[in-house]
Design a protein around this motif. Structure first.
Motif, PDB file in Angstrom:
ATOM      1  N   UNK A  11      10.288  50.652 -47.400  1.00 55.10           N
ATOM      2  CA  UNK A  11       8.862  50.310 -47.427  1.00 55.10           C
ATOM      3  C   UNK A  11       8.330  50.099 -46.022  1.00 55.10           C
ATOM      4  N   UNK A  12       9.143  49.458 -45.190  1.00 56.03           N
ATOM      5  CA  UNK A  12       8.763  49.226 -43.790  1.00 56.03           C
ATOM      6  C   UNK A  12       8.435  50.535 -43.086  1.00 56.03           C
ATOM      7  N   UNK A  13       9.282  51.550 -43.264  1.00 53.57           N
ATOM      8  CA  UNK A  13       9.065  52.841 -42.602  1.00 53.57           C
ATOM      9  C   UNK A  13       7.753  53.481 -43.034  1.00 53.57           C
ATOM     10  N   UNK A  14       7.430  53.360 -44.305  1.00 55.13           N
ATOM     11  CA  UNK A  14       6.181  53.918 -44.820  1.00 55.13           C
ATOM     12  C   UNK A  14       4.979  53.204 -44.203  1.00 55.13           C
ATOM     13  N   UNK A  15       5.049  51.874 -44.161  1.00 59.59           N
ATOM     14  CA  UNK A  15       3.942  51.080 -43.606  1.00 59.59           C
ATOM     15  C   UNK A  15       3.769  51.345 -42.114  1.00 59.59           C
TER      16      UNK A  15
ATOM     17  N   UNK B 265       4.426  54.119 -40.478  1.00 60.57           N
ATOM     18  CA  UNK B 265       3.796  55.420 -40.293  1.00 60.57           C
ATOM     19  C   UNK B 265       2.284  55.329 -40.515  1.00 60.57           C
ATOM     20  N   UNK B 266       1.878  54.518 -41.481  1.00 60.32           N
ATOM     21  CA  UNK B 266       0.449  54.332 -41.731  1.00 60.32           C
ATOM     22  C   UNK B 266      -0.227  53.721 -40.502  1.00 60.32           C
ATOM     23  N   UNK B 267       0.425  52.743 -39.910  1.00 57.04           N
ATOM     24  CA  UNK B 267      -0.129  52.085 -38.719  1.00 57.04           C
ATOM     25  C   UNK B 267      -0.201  53.066 -37.558  1.00 57.04           C
ATOM     26  N   UNK B 268       0.877  53.823 -37.347  1.00 58.02           N
ATOM     27  CA  UNK B 268       0.926  54.753 -36.220  1.00 58.02           C
ATOM     28  C   UNK B 268      -0.072  55.901 -36.378  1.00 58.02           C
ATOM     29  N   UNK B 269      -0.393  56.247 -37.610  1.00 52.64           N
ATOM     30  CA  UNK B 269      -1.337  57.342 -37.848  1.00 52.64           C
ATOM     31  C   UNK B 269      -2.779  56.853 -38.028  1.00 52.64           C
ATOM     32  N   UNK B 270      -2.971  55.559 -37.979  1.00 52.04           N
ATOM     33  CA  UNK B 270      -4.306  54.999 -38.192  1.00 52.04           C
ATOM     34  C   UNK B 270      -5.238  55.395 -37.050  1.00 52.04           C
ATOM     35  N   UNK B 271      -6.502  55.597 -37.379  1.00 53.26           N
ATOM     36  CA  UNK B 271      -7.496  55.983 -36.382  1.00 53.26           C
ATOM     37  C   UNK B 271      -8.077  54.721 -35.722  1.00 53.26           C
ATOM     38  N   UNK B 272      -7.191  53.983 -35.034  1.00 56.81           N
ATOM     39  CA  UNK B 272      -7.575  52.763 -34.333  1.00 56.81           C
ATOM     40  C   UNK B 272      -7.108  52.858 -32.888  1.00 56.81           C
TER      41      UNK B 272
END
Length: 275
Positions: free
Chosen positions: A14-18, A20-27
């Motif tokens: 679950x950590x790895x999925x979360x 990736x979401x952070x790293x791909x976020x448009x922030x």
């Protein structure tokens, strides 16, 4: 009760999925760092609670945990702390002096790796004869704190070298980050009003498609140059787009998901207009 090493491995899924979401976020970079740091700390807390509540079934399981499983969020925590500290300081430095500042930080990071060259070589060469000493808690009392960074430290949750391994891994990645920043420039000057609102993976697909189609400057531009210009155009920082491309290549199904969706949308609209 004994700790099942497979259960600990699953904790990281679950950590790895979360992450990736952070790293791909448009922030922006600082926001992504803050989110990643919080996630890494939370994951390390979960791992620590799981380990302290039980005992390992074998020494091999203990070595695997501290050498592999814990390293996943541990080196990531250190990496994002370093990036956050660098970017926070860099933003306060006059643009004319930023490259000198970056070089100093990079040299200091290289020096750390040189200071621990024997251990670096041990890991690179895949040696294991000292793993019992390095990655079990039997020698935890020999841990030497290298400095007071805000890393996880607990005698029941650290070995003599798991922190060192995490720092070596994180620092190598940090050096790549610094070199990328030097190459691409420190600021993506927002002359364009366009903003990329899809994922970084999608933009990476587009970059590689444009590069291999040779449709820009008669195919004479390097892929890095295309990536830099599109990041400026769309006001987004991709980070390590080579790594993103590697993940695209590992897809089991469509490797051009975004491009396929674009093509489908256009064809669908054309057919609607023709009907």
């Amino acid at each position: 009760m004994c700790t099942d090493i497979m259960d600990l491995d699953k904790l990281n899924n679950t950590y790895n999925i979360e992450l990736k979401k952070i790293e791909n976020a448009n922030t922006n970079t600082l926001k992504r760092c803050q989110d990643a740091i919080a996630l890494c700390r939370h994951q390390l807390s979960l791992l620590k609670d799981a380990v302290k509540a039980k005992v390992f079934q074998s020494r091999d399981d203990e070595i695997h945990f501290f050498k592999k499983i814990k390293q996943i969020p541990f080196n990531c925590l250190i990496y994002y702390l370093e990036v956050y500290a660098f970017e926070s300081q860099c933003s306060k430095i006059n643009e004319d002096h930023r490259q000198k500042f970056t070089d100093r930080v990079k040299n200091k990071t290289y020096q750390f790796l040189m200071d621990h060259l024997d251990f670096v070589n041990y890991m690179e060469q895949g040696q294991t004869h000292l793993d019992m000493c390095f990655f079990t808690r039997s020698n935890a009392v020999q841990i030497m704190m290298m400095h007071k960074d805000d890393y996880f430290y607990d005698l029941d949750f650290n070995t003599s070298h798991d922190l060192l391994l995490a720092k070596v891994t994180a620092y190598r990645k940090f050096i790549d980050y610094l070199e990328s920043r030097s190459h691409h420039g420190f600021n993506l000057i927002q002359h364009s009003k366009l903003k990329w609102t899809s994922s970084k993976v999608a933009l990476t697909e587009l970059i590689y498609a444009l590069y291999h189609s040779r449709v820009i400057n008669n195919g004479k531009l390097e892929i890095k140059e295309i990536a830099v210009e599109l990041q400026k155009l769309f006001n987004i920082e991709l980070g390590d787009f080579y790594k993103i491309y590697s993940e695209i290549r590992l897809r089991k199904h469509s490797r051009t998901k975004f491009l396929d969706e674009m093509s489908y949308s256009l064809i669908n609209e054309i057919e609607k207009n023709d009907s």
